[in-house]
Motif scaffolding. Structure first.
Motif, short mmCIF file in Angstrom:
data_model
loop_
_atom_site.label_atom_id
_atom_site.label_comp_id
_atom_site.label_asym_id
_atom_site.label_seq_id
_atom_site.Cartn_x
_atom_site.Cartn_y
_atom_site.Cartn_z
N LEU A 175 -41.94 37.42 -68.00
CA LEU A 175 -42.20 38.43 -66.81
C LEU A 175 -41.72 39.69 -67.29
CD1 LEU A 175 -41.06 35.79 -64.30
CD2 LEU A 175 -43.38 36.15 -64.99
N SER A 176 -42.15 40.84 -66.27
CA SER A 176 -41.88 41.98 -66.30
C SER A 176 -40.36 42.37 -65.90
CB SER A 176 -42.68 42.97 -65.58
OG SER A 176 -42.51 42.78 -64.17
N ARG A 177 -39.66 43.08 -66.34
CA ARG A 177 -38.29 43.48 -65.51
C ARG A 177 -38.40 43.57 -64.31
NH1 ARG A 177 -33.52 44.31 -68.23
NH2 ARG A 177 -31.78 45.43 -66.88
N ARG A 178 -39.41 44.13 -63.76
CA ARG A 178 -39.26 44.49 -62.20
C ARG A 178 -39.43 42.92 -61.43
NH1 ARG A 178 -43.96 48.09 -59.13
NH2 ARG A 178 -43.12 47.74 -57.06
N SER A 179 -40.42 42.00 -62.07
CA SER A 179 -40.58 40.81 -61.64
C SER A 179 -39.40 39.96 -61.73
CB SER A 179 -41.55 39.87 -62.48
OG SER A 179 -42.95 40.67 -62.02
N ARG A 180 -38.53 40.16 -62.81
CA ARG A 180 -37.32 39.28 -63.08
C ARG A 180 -36.34 39.94 -61.93
NH1 ARG A 180 -35.10 39.81 -68.24
NH2 ARG A 180 -36.39 41.68 -68.58
N ARG A 181 -36.04 41.16 -61.82
CA ARG A 181 -35.20 41.65 -60.87
C ARG A 181 -35.70 41.16 -59.29
NH1 ARG A 181 -32.04 46.26 -62.10
NH2 ARG A 181 -32.52 46.93 -59.86
N GLY A 182 -36.66 41.32 -59.10
CA GLY A 182 -37.18 40.77 -57.81
C GLY A 182 -36.92 39.30 -57.75
N LEU A 183 -37.11 38.37 -58.65
CA LEU A 183 -36.77 36.97 -58.22
C LEU A 183 -35.36 36.69 -58.22
CD1 LEU A 183 -39.52 35.55 -60.96
CD2 LEU A 183 -39.45 35.24 -58.33
N LEU A 184 -34.55 37.39 -58.84
CA LEU A 184 -32.96 37.11 -59.20
C LEU A 184 -32.40 37.74 -57.97
CD1 LEU A 184 -32.48 37.91 -63.02
CD2 LEU A 184 -32.14 35.50 -61.74
N ALA A 185 -32.79 38.86 -57.22
CA ALA A 185 -32.53 39.40 -55.96
C ALA A 185 -32.56 38.42 -54.98
CB ALA A 185 -33.05 40.76 -55.71
#
Length: 717
Positions: free
Chosen positions: A260-270
């Motif tokens: 996944l893109s870094r943006r998607s990973r950030r969104g899921l983890l947040a």
């Protein structure tokens, strides 16, 4: 995949988006449009006729060119329906005579004779080796020429198309309806919701999204837009991660997670971090999908984002490095020592689990104090439980006594039946539970000044689940009952293979009062008491149809169970196209084997099973015929499925669904209004809430209308 927005609106709402362009004289074009529509069982409403008549003729013609293919597909009239026996339903031969004739014809050719002789030497005859078997022996035009024109009947289906708003407004309204629905959408509707969510991202949004699969789809759009996610549990985040990898949002099958893109990973983890920070107890939900979390952790790399330490604990639990007991685990521990009081108190913090466990709690309760504790827990938490869960429990209570067989259907529609061997629950406790549930539902439901319901709609079952129910024309929820108006019943299947030779077989079981076999109709039994089969087609590279017709006055059976068997080749989810439906005709109506004006129901065939059981026809105590929707399938065998081999399973399922007590619109109507008006075609001066199979014309402005297209909107959040 991309959908035509106008087709979505017309097929899902029976409304035509308002015509664009200058005014003019469109009277003649509108009449022609309406006449062609009527040939396939559709008609323009009076309001729509007036609107189109005042539009430019060219604009009306343009709309007709777009809409006619849509309604033809809705009725199944977009393909040519041929039959093996050209004169069907007349002149259908006896099965043995037919097979004998084909064998004799085959012996006239050397290669065919050799194949037949080889089979005969082994004691078998291979029908597929016969040159005239399983393949149309005439063209479609020849078949049409052999049939009289259909005589119109007042009983022919007329589906009215109404005037809608602009296409943009209709698409937005459809999105809000699908996204905010209190019941799950079917598998084929989830991609549609996904596309509508993308198109409507900047427009109005639903006030709430009760269904978690729907929420995951909306969250995908919000994630792409950089907005805060709606996820309220760790499982919500997991569903979204599956969706981002084009996996199974229902979590029924494992998803192969992508990078996944870094943006998607950030969104899921947040989102994960926020869920656990707010309610640490939700770590207990991780164990239910431990392996999926492990695989997802390898893609999200939570160690790269130390600021979200709560999110990291999710993966620690998945790997077994941290212990987090779920409510279910704690619940099981308490029940293992018969601590009903403790279990009821525990589940006050998990109302959904409490309601799903009610039967078990009440079975286990052996004292008045324990029963009172369970009912008190219900009363204190019912206000935060979804109406769909409350209704499901209410239906369960009605089937808790007096029903010998339990019917189960998974999210794929696969059905099974088993005897009800559970311990009984005290009748007085069940009555008190009914009162609690009814009072809460009545509080949430609207209280219309005047409620009007079509008598033919009172036995429609509430749409409490829809994952395994295919959409289509005239399709009703599982358990719905409708009257059968007509003397001759004809059902049909159409399929077109994708890449491999495929043979679907339309069949019907005839069952007696005890649901024992009273006969059948299939390619192995072309004629039976009151019925005939149109002939076996064994491959469908260009599409193929099979029909069965029954004269209901001559049928002596108590129940008729149509079924579609995958004999060989591709399954329902693999073929290019397949659908099933039924028609009703009066005795003097002839016409073609397939006449769209007589089609009462047509739905796509989908599902992982190899035997489809769409519905069952049965005699009411009054002797009149009724139809009840099943929406079930059997796993079947990889090949050679036949009606004779699944008679026991199919008849058991049909009987279990007929015997089961489903909550209906009549039940909901009684909660909404003390006085209900049964519609008899009259008009009204004041706005009403109308519930029926179709929307009547001339309702006062401000009226609310609920038909099969939007019945789910009746279920409160």
């Amino acid at each position: 995949m991309s959908w035509d927005l106008e087709e979505l609106v017309v097929s899902r709402t029976l409304r035509l988006p308002d015509i664009e362009g200058p005014g003019g004289d469109g009277v003649v074009a509108t009449r022609q449009f309406d006449a062609i529509l009527m040939s396939v069982g559709f008609k323009l409403s009076g309001e729509l006729v007036a609107r189109l008549s005042g539009s430019a003729a060219g604009a009306v013609i343009d709309m007709a060119v777009r809409v006619l293919p849509i309604v033809r597909r809705m009725a199944g009239a977009h393909v040519e329906h041929n039959v093996y026996f050209q004169d069907f339903p007349a002149n259908v031969p006896d099965t043995v005579e037919f097979w004998t004739a084909r064998l004799l014809d085959a012996l006239g050719g050397e290669s065919a004779a050799a194949a037949v002789s080889e089979g005969s030497a082994l004691g078998v005859s291979n029908l597929l080796a016969l040159p005239e078997y399983g393949r149309y022996q005439h063209g479609y035009a020849e078949m049409v020429a052999a049939h009289d024109e259909l005589i119109e009947s007042v009983r022919d289906r007329v589906t009215v198309l109404h005037l809608g708003r602009s296409l943009e407004d209709e698409v937005s309204a459809l999105y809000l309806s699908l996204a905010g629905r209190a019941t799950p959408l079917g598998a084929e509707d989830l991609p549609i919701l996904r596309e509508l969510a993308l198109r409507c991202a900047s427009g109005p949004q639903p006030e709430s999204i009760p269904v978690r699969e729907h929420r995951a789809i909306i969250d995908e759009v919000r994630l792409a837009a950089g907005e805060k996610l709606l996820a309220g549990t760790v499982t919500d985040v997991l569903r979204l991660a599956c969706l981002l990898s084009d996996g199974d949002v229902s979590l029924s099958t494992p998803t192969r997670f992508r990078s996944l893109s870094r943006r998607s990973r950030r969104g899921l983890l947040a989102a994960l971090d926020a869920v656990i920070a707010d309610q640490p107890a939700k770590l207990g939900d991780v164990a239910a999908h431990r392996e999926a979390w492990k695989r997802l952790g390898e893609r999200l790399h939570p160690h790269e984002f130390p600021q979200w330490e709560h999110a990291a604990t999710v993966f620690e639990v998945a790997r077994g490095e941290r212990r987090a007991r779920s409510f279910m685990s704690r619940f099981e521990t308490l029940l293992a020592v018969d601590d009903v009081l403790g279990a009821a108190q525990l589940l006050r913090a998990a109302p959904g689990l409490l309601f799903r466990s009610l039967d078990r709690l009440l079975r286990t309760a052996t004292t008045d104090a324990e029963q009172e504790a369970v009912l008190a827990a219900v009363e204190s938490t019912i206000g935060v439980v979804s109406a769909r869960v409350i209704l499901s429990v209410r239906e369960h209570v009605d089937n808790r006594d007096g029903v010998a067989q339990r019917v189960f259907a998974n999210r794929l529609g696969r059905g099974r039946v088993q005897p009800d061997g559970r311990e009984p629950i005290d009748a007085s406790v069940l009555d008190r539970l009914r009162v609690l549930l009814d009072v809460e539902l009545k509080r949430r439901l609207p209280a219309p000044a005047r409620l009007v319901i079509d008598p033919d709609a009172v036995d429609i079952a509430l749409p409490l689940g829809g994952k395994a129910i295919s959409g289509g024309l005239g399709v009703l929820p599982r358990g719905s009952v409708s009257p059968v108006y007509g003397e001759r019943l004809r059902f049909f299947v159409y399929w077109r293979e994708q890449s491999a030779p495929t043979d679907f077989d339309l069949s019907a079981l005839l069952l007696d009062q005890d649901y024992e076999l009273d006969g059948w109709l299939s390619y192995t039994n072309l004629t039976s008491v009151g019925g005939v089969h149109s002939g076996d087609i064994t491959a469908a590279p260009d599409g193929a149809s099979e029909f069965i017709e029954l004269d209901l006055d001559k049928v002596v059976a108590h129940a008729i169970v149509p079924q579609v068997n995958v004999y060989s080749g591709e399954g329902f989810d693999e073929v290019a196209e397949s659908f099933f439906g039924f028609m009703l005709r009066d005795g003097d109506q002839r016409g073609l084997p397939y006449e769209p004006r007589t089609v009462r129901m047509k739905s796509d065939l989908r599902g992982a099973g190899r035997v489809a059981l769409p519905l069952v026809f049965f005699r009411a105590p009054s002797g009149e015929w009724r139809v009840k929707w099943l929406h079930l399938n059997l796993r079947g065998k990889p090949v050679f499925n036949a009606v004779e081999n699944n008679e026991v399973s199919a008849s058991a399922l049909a009987r279990a669904v007929i015997d089961r007590r489903y909550l209906t619109l009549a039940y909901l109507a009684r909660l909404m209004a003390e006085e209900v008006t049964l519609w008899d075609g009259r008009s009204f001066d004041e706005p009403v809430m109308f519930i029926g199979l179709t929307r009547p014309e001339g309702l006062p402005e401000g009226s609310q209308v609920f038909t099969p297209e939007n019945l789910s909107d009746l279920i409160p959040a």
